[in-house]
Design a protein around this motif. Sequence first.
Motif, PDB file in Angstrom:
ATOM      1  N   ASP A  28       0.731  -1.175   0.054  1.00 45.33           N
ATOM      2  CA  ASP A  28      -0.238   0.113  -0.130  1.00 45.33           C
ATOM      3  C   ASP A  28       0.836   1.328   0.065  1.00 45.33           C
ATOM      4  OD1 ASP A  28      -2.123  -1.479   0.073  1.00 45.33           O
ATOM      5  OD2 ASP A  28      -2.813  -1.206   2.268  1.00 45.33           O
ATOM      6  N   PHE A  29       0.283   2.168  -0.559  1.00 46.24           N
ATOM      7  CA  PHE A  29       1.026   3.734  -0.577  1.00 46.24           C
ATOM      8  C   PHE A  29      -0.236   4.720  -0.135  1.00 46.24           C
ATOM      9  CE2 PHE A  29       3.004   1.180  -3.840  1.00 46.24           C
ATOM     10  CZ  PHE A  29       4.411   1.280  -3.961  1.00 46.24           C
ATOM     11  N   TRP A  30       0.360   5.645   0.414  1.00 50.19           N
ATOM     12  CA  TRP A  30      -0.402   6.918   0.498  1.00 50.19           C
ATOM     13  C   TRP A  30       0.124   7.952   0.911  1.00 50.19           C
ATOM     14  CZ3 TRP A  30       0.484   3.011   3.916  1.00 50.19           C
ATOM     15  CH2 TRP A  30       1.074   3.340   5.378  1.00 50.19           C
ATOM     16  N   ILE A  31      -0.338   9.145   0.332  1.00 45.04           N
ATOM     17  CA  ILE A  31       0.336  10.552   0.324  1.00 45.04           C
ATOM     18  C   ILE A  31      -0.495  11.545   1.293  1.00 45.04           C
ATOM     19  CG2 ILE A  31       1.179  12.049  -1.032  1.00 45.04           C
ATOM     20  CD1 ILE A  31       1.399  10.483  -3.178  1.00 45.04           C
ATOM     21  N   GLU A  32       0.213  12.090   2.174  1.00 46.75           N
ATOM     22  CA  GLU A  32      -0.318  13.162   3.128  1.00 46.75           C
ATOM     23  C   GLU A  32       0.175  14.740   2.603  1.00 46.75           C
ATOM     24  OE1 GLU A  32       0.655  12.310   7.211  1.00 46.75           O
ATOM     25  OE2 GLU A  32      -0.603  10.465   7.186  1.00 46.75           O
ATOM     26  N   ASP A  33      -0.676  15.651   2.629  1.00 46.45           N
ATOM     27  CA  ASP A  33      -0.377  17.009   2.684  1.00 46.45           C
ATOM     28  C   ASP A  33       0.282  17.433   3.950  1.00 46.45           C
ATOM     29  OD1 ASP A  33      -2.417  17.673   4.054  1.00 46.45           O
ATOM     30  OD2 ASP A  33      -3.724  18.373   2.526  1.00 46.45           O
ATOM     31  N   GLU A  34       0.691  18.930   3.784  1.00 47.85           N
ATOM     32  CA  GLU A  34       1.318  19.546   4.722  1.00 47.85           C
ATOM     33  C   GLU A  34       0.508  19.401   6.150  1.00 47.85           C
ATOM     34  OE1 GLU A  34       2.503  23.306   2.824  1.00 47.85           O
ATOM     35  OE2 GLU A  34       3.980  23.301   4.239  1.00 47.85           O
ATOM     36  N   SER A  35      -0.953  19.383   6.055  1.00 44.13           N
ATOM     37  CA  SER A  35      -1.828  19.168   7.183  1.00 44.13           C
ATOM     38  C   SER A  35      -2.026  17.740   7.640  1.00 44.13           C
ATOM     39  CB  SER A  35      -3.459  19.814   6.651  1.00 44.13           C
ATOM     40  OG  SER A  35      -3.264  21.102   6.352  1.00 44.13           O
ATOM     41  N   GLU A  36      -1.280  16.830   7.071  1.00 45.07           N
ATOM     42  CA  GLU A  36      -1.333  15.374   7.414  1.00 45.07           C
ATOM     43  C   GLU A  36      -2.731  14.553   7.077  1.00 45.07           C
ATOM     44  OE1 GLU A  36      -0.300  14.917  11.460  1.00 45.07           O
ATOM     45  OE2 GLU A  36       1.783  15.509  11.351  1.00 45.07           O
ATOM     46  N   GLU A  37      -3.246  15.444   6.072  1.00 43.11           N
ATOM     47  CA  GLU A  37      -4.386  14.848   5.402  1.00 43.11           C
ATOM     48  C   GLU A  37      -4.215  14.034   4.300  1.00 43.11           C
ATOM     49  OE1 GLU A  37      -8.663  16.171   3.348  1.00 43.11           O
ATOM     50  OE2 GLU A  37      -7.342  17.649   3.990  1.00 43.11           O
ATOM     51  N   THR A  38      -4.596  12.646   4.154  1.00 39.16           N
ATOM     52  CA  THR A  38      -4.329  11.837   3.256  1.00 39.16           C
ATOM     53  C   THR A  38      -4.972  12.311   1.849  1.00 39.16           C
ATOM     54  OG1 THR A  38      -4.071   9.851   4.706  1.00 39.16           O
ATOM     55  CG2 THR A  38      -4.398   9.154   2.300  1.00 39.16           C
ATOM     56  N   ILE A  39      -4.213  12.532   0.770  1.00 37.43           N
ATOM     57  CA  ILE A  39      -4.884  13.142  -0.494  1.00 37.43           C
ATOM     58  C   ILE A  39      -4.824  11.961  -1.682  1.00 37.43           C
ATOM     59  CG2 ILE A  39      -4.590  15.412   0.057  1.00 37.43           C
ATOM     60  CD1 ILE A  39      -2.089  15.557  -1.863  1.00 37.43           C
ATOM     61  N   VAL A  40      -3.893  11.010  -1.266  1.00 40.59           N
ATOM     62  CA  VAL A  40      -3.887  10.008  -2.207  1.00 40.59           C
ATOM     63  C   VAL A  40      -3.614   8.602  -1.661  1.00 40.59           C
ATOM     64  CG1 VAL A  40      -2.621   8.915  -4.324  1.00 40.59           C
ATOM     65  CG2 VAL A  40      -2.832  11.686  -4.092  1.00 40.59           C
ATOM     66  N   LYS A  41      -4.240   7.611  -1.999  1.00 42.64           N
ATOM     67  CA  LYS A  41      -4.071   6.213  -1.371  1.00 42.64           C
ATOM     68  C   LYS A  41      -4.174   5.172  -2.500  1.00 42.64           C
ATOM     69  CE  LYS A  41      -7.801   6.102   1.098  1.00 42.64           C
ATOM     70  NZ  LYS A  41      -8.912   5.394   1.904  1.00 42.64           N
ATOM     71  N   ALA A  42      -3.177   4.198  -2.504  1.00 37.24           N
ATOM     72  CA  ALA A  42      -3.078   3.500  -3.629  1.00 37.24           C
ATOM     73  C   ALA A  42      -2.764   1.988  -3.214  1.00 37.24           C
ATOM     74  CB  ALA A  42      -1.959   3.805  -4.553  1.00 37.24           C
ATOM     75  N   GLU A  43      -3.266   1.187  -3.864  1.00 35.13           N
ATOM     76  CA  GLU A  43      -2.827  -0.538  -3.569  1.00 35.13           C
ATOM     77  C   GLU A  43      -2.368  -1.171  -4.646  1.00 35.13           C
ATOM     78  OE1 GLU A  43      -6.879  -2.137  -2.930  1.00 35.13           O
ATOM     79  OE2 GLU A  43      -7.023  -1.407  -0.921  1.00 35.13           O
ATOM     80  N   SER A  44      -1.177  -1.988  -4.600  1.00 35.58           N
ATOM     81  CA  SER A  44      -0.348  -2.503  -5.651  1.00 35.58           C
ATOM     82  C   SER A  44      -0.186  -4.111  -5.392  1.00 35.58           C
ATOM     83  CB  SER A  44       0.759  -1.810  -5.777  1.00 35.58           C
ATOM     84  OG  SER A  44       1.771  -2.076  -4.509  1.00 35.58           O
ATOM     85  N   ALA A  45       0.040  -4.742  -6.634  1.00 31.34           N
ATOM     86  CA  ALA A  45       0.531  -6.026  -6.429  1.00 31.34           C
ATOM     87  C   ALA A  45       1.845  -6.124  -7.381  1.00 31.34           C
ATOM     88  CB  ALA A  45      -0.567  -7.025  -6.863  1.00 31.34           C
ATOM     89  N   PHE A  46       2.883  -6.735  -6.734  1.00 27.26           N
ATOM     90  CA  PHE A  46       3.957  -7.022  -7.466  1.00 27.26           C
ATOM     91  C   PHE A  46       4.377  -8.624  -7.593  1.00 27.26           C
ATOM     92  CE2 PHE A  46       4.401  -2.818  -5.814  1.00 27.26           C
ATOM     93  CZ  PHE A  46       5.375  -2.151  -6.680  1.00 27.26           C
ATOM     94  N   VAL A  47       5.286  -9.109  -8.784  1.00 23.14           N
ATOM     95  CA  VAL A  47       5.658 -10.346  -8.844  1.00 23.14           C
ATOM     96  C   VAL A  47       7.152  -9.964  -8.950  1.00 23.14           C
ATOM     97  CG1 VAL A  47       3.637 -11.418  -9.567  1.00 23.14           C
ATOM     98  CG2 VAL A  47       5.235 -10.261 -11.196  1.00 23.14           C
ATOM     99  N   LEU A  48       7.824 -11.121  -8.575  1.00 22.93           N
ATOM    100  CA  LEU A  48       9.324 -11.269  -8.925  1.00 22.93           C
ATOM    101  C   LEU A  48       9.649 -12.130 -10.310  1.00 22.93           C
ATOM    102  CD1 LEU A  48      11.335 -12.176  -5.734  1.00 22.93           C
ATOM    103  CD2 LEU A  48      11.633 -10.120  -7.065  1.00 22.93           C
ATOM    104  N   ILE A  49      10.342 -11.500 -11.246  1.00 23.27           N
ATOM    105  CA  ILE A  49      10.432 -12.277 -12.503  1.00 23.27           C
ATOM    106  C   ILE A  49      12.120 -12.642 -12.673  1.00 23.27           C
ATOM    107  CG2 ILE A  49       8.673 -11.244 -13.692  1.00 23.27           C
ATOM    108  CD1 ILE A  49      10.921  -9.627 -15.428  1.00 23.27           C
ATOM    109  N   ASP A  50      12.294 -13.922 -13.281  1.00 24.61           N
ATOM    110  CA  ASP A  50      13.769 -14.059 -13.537  1.00 24.61           C
ATOM    111  C   ASP A  50      14.065 -13.501 -14.889  1.00 24.61           C
ATOM    112  OD1 ASP A  50      15.871 -15.757 -15.088  1.00 24.61           O
ATOM    113  OD2 ASP A  50      15.755 -17.033 -13.455  1.00 24.61           O
TER     114      ASP A  50
END
Length: 247
Positions: free
Chosen positions: A95-117
């Motif tokens: 997960d990722f999230w981004i806060e502004d100067e007021s500590e308010e969350t303005i962006v949230k993201a969920e992600s899925a990764f894999v490992l490749i050879d």
Amino acid sequence: MAEKQTFAIEMEVPYYFVNFSGDMRLSALIDVMLLTSEKQLHQADVDSAEMVKNKGLGWVVVQYHMDIKQMPKLGQKLKIMTQATSYNKYFFYRDFWIEDESEETIVKAESAFVLIDIEERKIVSASDRLDDVFGAEETKKLKRFSRLKVPEDYDFEQPQHIGYYNIDVNKHVNNSYYFDWMVDTLDMDFIADHTLTSMDIKYDKELNMDSQPISYAKLDNTNNKSIHWIKNGDVLNVIAQFEWKNK
């Protein structure tokens, strides 16, 4: 159970991260989130460069969901945070999230990764190759993301050029370039009058130096949505859905 570890960096949005309207480009937003996760991974010597060099493996994102309350602006001070949440045999969720100067969350993201050879271009087990999972919980569940479907027709079509600068250490087109290609299919007036509220994307097949991709877009003005996809010949490489609101 180990506590999930949160990692954060702070930055001020520079002019080269924004578009003509002063909004942060989606590709730049993805880049700073990935930079944050790379710095956390570096603490355990499993960031992208070290995995390629030492193990011949590469981290590849396969899916994102993002909610945007407010797109970051030129000069805005941000705190970008990330946390590895769970993993199974093949997928590593973060997960990722981004806060502004007021500590308010303005962006949230969920992600899925894999490992490749890197040489075989095949997915390998992530759980067998990581000694430090940063407190992520092992699970047998697969995280469900939105199912995206290619429309029967399109409103915009645009061939894309792949140069050496598009290729990353995993020897394929870096995923952030796809966002620029997708947004570039839209009219400049549309970009000036709208801002993103959510984004879903699924990567199906990688692009390399020999690929000849074409970017397509279909607008749904009634619901303020756009569907974007990129194909190399008959092969679908990536599909995304953007939701917009009027500025």
